[in-house]
Design a protein around this motif. Structure first.
Motif, mmCIF file in Angstrom:
data_model
loop_
_atom_site.group_PDB
_atom_site.id
_atom_site.type_symbol
_atom_site.label_atom_id
_atom_site.label_comp_id
_atom_site.label_asym_id
_atom_site.label_seq_id
_atom_site.Cartn_x
_atom_site.Cartn_y
_atom_site.Cartn_z
ATOM 1 N N ASN A 57 0.707 -1.259 -0.017
ATOM 2 C CA ASN A 57 -0.015 -0.124 0.040
ATOM 3 C C ASN A 57 0.812 1.361 -0.036
ATOM 4 N N THR A 58 2.059 1.325 -0.373
ATOM 5 C CA THR A 58 2.931 2.309 -0.349
ATOM 6 C C THR A 58 2.374 3.477 -1.229
ATOM 7 N N ALA A 59 1.960 3.102 -2.414
ATOM 8 C CA ALA A 59 1.309 4.118 -3.444
ATOM 9 C C ALA A 59 0.254 4.762 -2.939
ATOM 10 N N VAL A 60 -0.826 3.978 -2.246
ATOM 11 C CA VAL A 60 -1.751 4.680 -1.441
ATOM 12 C C VAL A 60 -1.530 5.550 -0.714
ATOM 13 N N ILE A 61 -0.792 5.393 0.487
ATOM 14 C CA ILE A 61 -0.038 6.129 1.688
ATOM 15 C C ILE A 61 0.632 7.320 0.899
ATOM 16 N N ALA A 62 1.374 7.040 0.048
ATOM 17 C CA ALA A 62 2.043 8.192 -0.708
ATOM 18 C C ALA A 62 0.974 9.227 -1.186
ATOM 19 N N ASP A 63 0.047 8.791 -1.741
ATOM 20 C CA ASP A 63 -0.873 9.932 -2.525
ATOM 21 C C ASP A 63 -1.578 10.353 -1.335
ATOM 22 N N GLU A 64 -1.856 9.687 -0.159
ATOM 23 C CA GLU A 64 -2.870 10.316 1.216
ATOM 24 C C GLU A 64 -1.995 11.558 1.613
ATOM 25 N N LEU A 65 -0.716 11.180 1.441
ATOM 26 C CA LEU A 65 0.247 12.467 2.126
ATOM 27 C C LEU A 65 0.389 13.689 1.322
ATOM 28 N N LYS A 66 0.330 13.250 0.037
ATOM 29 C CA LYS A 66 0.362 14.464 -0.898
ATOM 30 C C LYS A 66 -1.055 15.286 -0.622
ATOM 31 N N ASN A 67 -2.103 14.596 -0.721
ATOM 32 C CA ASN A 67 -3.448 15.428 -0.690
ATOM 33 C C ASN A 67 -3.564 15.808 0.485
ATOM 34 N N ARG A 68 -3.027 15.418 1.505
ATOM 35 C CA ARG A 68 -3.014 16.066 3.116
ATOM 36 C C ARG A 68 -2.281 17.119 3.199
ATOM 37 N N PHE A 69 -0.970 17.061 2.967
ATOM 38 C CA PHE A 69 0.111 18.349 3.128
ATOM 39 C C PHE A 69 0.459 19.026 1.678
ATOM 40 N N SER A 70 0.754 20.357 1.884
ATOM 41 C CA SER A 70 1.191 20.936 0.875
ATOM 42 C C SER A 70 2.822 20.344 0.741
ATOM 43 N N ASN A 71 3.547 20.999 -0.359
ATOM 44 C CA ASN A 71 4.921 20.918 -0.510
ATOM 45 C C ASN A 71 5.213 19.496 -0.592
ATOM 46 N N ILE A 72 4.301 18.556 -0.683
ATOM 47 C CA ILE A 72 4.660 17.069 -0.866
ATOM 48 C C ILE A 72 4.422 16.404 -2.238
ATOM 49 N N HIS A 73 5.248 15.912 -2.859
ATOM 50 C CA HIS A 73 4.985 15.505 -4.387
ATOM 51 C C HIS A 73 5.256 13.995 -4.512
ATOM 52 N N VAL A 74 4.354 13.367 -5.486
ATOM 53 C CA VAL A 74 4.661 11.801 -5.299
ATOM 54 C C VAL A 74 5.110 11.505 -6.831
ATOM 55 N N ILE A 75 5.931 10.705 -7.104
ATOM 56 C CA ILE A 75 6.188 9.895 -8.305
ATOM 57 C C ILE A 75 5.917 8.598 -8.337
ATOM 58 N N HIS A 76 5.316 8.143 -9.275
ATOM 59 C CA HIS A 76 4.991 6.506 -9.230
ATOM 60 C C HIS A 76 5.804 5.910 -10.430
ATOM 61 N N ASN A 77 6.960 5.178 -10.122
ATOM 62 C CA ASN A 77 7.512 4.368 -11.230
ATOM 63 C C ASN A 77 6.733 3.112 -11.604
ATOM 64 N N LEU A 78 6.493 3.056 -12.861
ATOM 65 C CA LEU A 78 5.748 1.827 -13.518
ATOM 66 C C LEU A 78 6.501 0.712 -13.216
ATOM 67 N N GLU A 79 7.755 0.626 -13.333
ATOM 68 C CA GLU A 79 8.443 -0.511 -13.092
ATOM 69 C C GLU A 79 9.477 -0.037 -12.032
ATOM 70 N N ASN A 80 10.017 -1.295 -11.161
ATOM 71 C CA ASN A 80 11.045 -1.022 -10.331
ATOM 72 C C ASN A 80 12.433 -0.631 -10.832
ATOM 73 N N LYS A 81 12.785 0.563 -10.142
ATOM 74 C CA LYS A 81 14.127 0.935 -10.704
ATOM 75 C C LYS A 81 15.023 1.173 -9.715
ATOM 76 N N ASN A 82 14.984 0.573 -8.545
ATOM 77 C CA ASN A 82 16.073 0.528 -7.297
ATOM 78 C C ASN A 82 15.976 1.976 -6.868
ATOM 79 N N VAL A 83 16.754 2.154 -5.663
ATOM 80 C CA VAL A 83 17.047 3.186 -4.922
ATOM 81 C C VAL A 83 17.597 4.237 -5.924
#
Length: 237
Positions: free
Chosen positions: A55-81
């Motif tokens: 659920n990392t993607a869902v949590i990330a989007d919730e944080l973006k919608n909850r707070f300003s100055n937070i942006h989210v990128i969703h990699n479509l495939e795993n790109k490692n750190v």
């Protein structure tokens, strides 16, 4: 009086690569946000969800919608750190950039070390003072061997190479990085020191226990990738 060649960080972007970190991401980002507010006049958090299967993607989007100055990128495939760091770097807007792992091992309190004065166009390199207390004995030993090997191989003298290093954003924006794993931090350091001729300022910090999950650093694949990566970096730098 501060020397004209010295600067203080006023604005900073923090990239947070996150792969299957549903158990720690929210806590880390909330604490990071509070720390940034208290220390810097302008900041942003860029969460890079690395094609997580939880659920990392869902949590990330919730944080973006909850707070300003937070942006989210969703990699479509795993790109490692490393690949995630590079994706985040493409969208940063502040004068300085660093990163924090989503597992909470490097605490947001490390940012307090970034408020000191340092020479313009230099790199801040934090190093842990408690590796043997907070990490397994095997991981601490392997980390020590890695650091010593890197210092000898590349003729540098750094106490740590894989921490939350702070760079002037324009330095990294000009770089062309090949590493997609943990070696991205070493490659960025080598590029900054050897190509861009940046000075280094080393500052201590304390590691914390992972909030959840297991470290991926000691997997056989990661160790093999690091060995191959070091050979490639030696040819490049």
């Amino acid at each position: 009086m501060r020397d004209k060649s010295e600067v203080v960080i006023k604005d900073i972007s923090i990239i947070v690569p996150a792969y299957n970190e549903e158990g720690s991401l929210e806590k880390l980002v909330i604490e990071l946000r509070e720390t940034l507010i208290s220390l810097f006049s302008s900041w942003e958090i860029i969460i890079v969800n690395d094609a997580s299967s939880d659920n990392t993607a869902v949590i990330a989007d919730e944080l973006k919608n909850r707070f300003s100055n937070i942006h989210v990128i969703h990699n479509l495939e795993n790109k490692n750190v490393g690949g995630s760091y590079i994706e985040g770097l493409k969208v940063v807007t502040k004068s300085y950039v660093s990163w924090l792992p989503a597992d909470g091992e490097i605490p947001p309190s490390i940012l307090e070390n970034f408020t000191q004065t340092f020479k313009e166009n230099s790199v801040l390199v934090p190093y842990p003072t408690n590796s043997f207390r907070q990490r397994s004995f095997i991981r601490a030993i392997i980390s020590k061997i890695f650091r010593s090997t890197v210092n000898i191989l590349f003729k540098i003298n750094l106490k740590y190479q894989n921490g939350s290093n702070v760079y002037p954003t324009h330095i990294l924006k000009n770089g062309n990085f090949d590493s997609n794993g943990f070696l991205i931090h070493l490659e960025m350091l080598l590029y900054s020191i050897k190509i861009m001729k940046c000075e280094v300022s080393q500052v201590p910090f304390k590691l914390e226990k992972r909030a959840s999950g297991d470290s991926k650093a000691l997997s056989f694949k990661n160790i093999l990738d690091i060995c191959i990566g070091l050979i490639i970096l030696k040819k490049k730098y």
